[in-house]
Design an enzyme around this catalytic site. Sequence first.
Site, PDB file in Angstrom:
ATOM      1  N   GLY A 173       0.816  -1.205   0.000  1.00  0.00           N
ATOM      2  CA  GLY A 173       0.000   0.000   0.000  1.00  0.00           C
ATOM      3  C   GLY A 173       0.850   1.255   0.000  1.00  0.00           C
ATOM      4  N   GLU A 219       5.562  -3.344   1.155  1.00  0.00           N
ATOM      5  CA  GLU A 219       5.842  -2.748  -0.152  1.00  0.00           C
ATOM      6  C   GLU A 219       5.085  -1.431  -0.207  1.00  0.00           C
ATOM      7  OE1 GLU A 219       4.072  -3.098  -4.459  1.00  0.00           O
ATOM      8  OE2 GLU A 219       4.698  -5.052  -3.704  1.00  0.00           O
ATOM      9  N   CYS A 259       2.124  -0.919  -8.891  1.00  0.00           N
ATOM     10  CA  CYS A 259       3.281  -0.555  -8.067  1.00  0.00           C
ATOM     11  C   CYS A 259       4.546  -0.466  -8.903  1.00  0.00           C
ATOM     12  CB  CYS A 259       3.473  -1.558  -6.931  1.00  0.00           C
ATOM     13  SG  CYS A 259       3.391  -3.270  -7.451  1.00  0.00           S
ATOM     14  N   GLU A 284       5.867   9.295  -5.154  1.00  0.00           N
ATOM     15  CA  GLU A 284       5.021   8.542  -6.083  1.00  0.00           C
ATOM     16  C   GLU A 284       3.744   9.301  -6.383  1.00  0.00           C
ATOM     17  OE1 GLU A 284       3.375   3.970  -6.505  1.00  0.00           O
ATOM     18  OE2 GLU A 284       3.508   4.859  -4.517  1.00  0.00           O
TER      19      GLU A 284
END
Length: 530
Positions: A240, A265, A302, A393
């Site tokens: 997440g 992750e 991801c 991100e």
Amino acid sequence: MLKGFNIIGDTEIAEGDDYLQAFSPTHLKNLPEKFIVATAQELENAVEKATIAFNSYKNTSAKERALFLETIAKEIDNIGDELIDRAKLETGLTEQRLTSERGRTTGQLKLFAELLREGSWVEAVIDEALPDRKPLPRSDLRKMNIAIGPVAVFGASNFPFAFSTAGGDTASALAAGNPVIVKAHPSHLGTNELMGTAIKKAAEISHMPDGVFSFIIGDGIKTGLQLVKHPGIKAVGFTGSYKAGMTIFKAATNERESPVPVFAEMSSVNPIVLLPSKLRKESDALATQLAGSISVGVGQFCTNPGLLFLIEDENYKGFTLKLIETLAAIPEAPMLNQGICSSYYMNRKLMAKQKGVAVLYMGEDESAVNEGSSALFQVNANDFIQNQELQNEVFGPASLIVKCKDERDLFQALKSLHGQLTATIMGDADDISKYAGSIEVLTGKAGRLIFNGVPTGVEVSHAMVHGGPFPATTDSHSTSVGSDAIKRFLRPFCFQDCPHDLLPDALKNENPLGIMRKINGHYTREGISV
């Protein structure tokens, strides 16, 4: 018909007063079913059952656990179209994507079953006693991997099957001999119930102990932290956001009397380096390939390529124009939920305001209809190096081009990178030879280095590494995809001068399992003559 319950071992229970509803990103409204939030006592019961179940489940044979995993895969397939239809409602993902992901999910369950039967995961090592060694004798030492204890798993938003209730974390933890408690992701509660019920049924068919699997429903981080801080939990699997992952990591390491490992992750922008010779020969094709990778799944992978490194030469402008053209032609599509959609548009606006950042293309803000449009930005290498926020991100179909003046500029920009899940080199033989130094930098920045491909796409196999240095993950020594994922939920254990009858089969002289072992420094499947 969905019931809205929690599963606590063999029991389906829904005694709480609070409830959640799943949101449909395509219908733009809550779905009607009510899913009851687990009470604190129900969570306590789940951990207690898991703790008791561990005492027997850890001693089940690898063959028994393999059959259990294969039965889970079979029960998932038995759900049929209902599973795909519900996941479509809750995620906005296409039937084709979900069908493929279901196959990946059952495939990874079968992969771990195969690994269990093959046996190398125990990493059996035997150093025989040397009673006559001078000046001191050596004891008989026998080492293998054993289960770690009950594991808490957090379902991911972007992969409702493969990284969720019956996903890789659950499969690898169960394979290792650990009970699992899943915190259901609030975005796909119905999908979770269907998957959780399949696991429960498989546990009953396989005669697994009560408590080997549970799932709990909870809103926000409160339930998750209660689970992570419980002394009965011995490890955590999470996929997440960086914020949520670090909250869990800090709770598990700083806010418990006994810290436990967290395999989270969290954040990766997956840099792609496009080298000059390759770009000169294949500019348009590369632009088309990268536009597809940036926008696939509305950028909600991801491994989405959020950074593109290029040296500014005579081919630079033509490539960027083609990339803009291709991104602009890709239609908007539903994002996974309102929160992700809102964050995407907010974060790309923040990107556009950063020093030195130019907007090359920005689609319309479609947050009102929960759809994501593409965006492309540009910044020079010096501004990139000086601003760490440019590595944050942007979870959606957006990417940032880092424009480098020359080879040295590229090298310095790559040195400034945070840890990543992947890094990619687009280059021909001449490029790879000339830019060897930059390629070497990337091996220290990522868990997987890709040559002339795109990072979006993770093979479930024995050699795969889906992990990387912080902040991509909290533990760069591990992978969350592939058979080595089982190692996260094992610990090494040594028997010294243990009576032979008390040794596990993996360490007995006769090697009844027929597995590969290291004996006195040499690998063999042969037994030990007495």
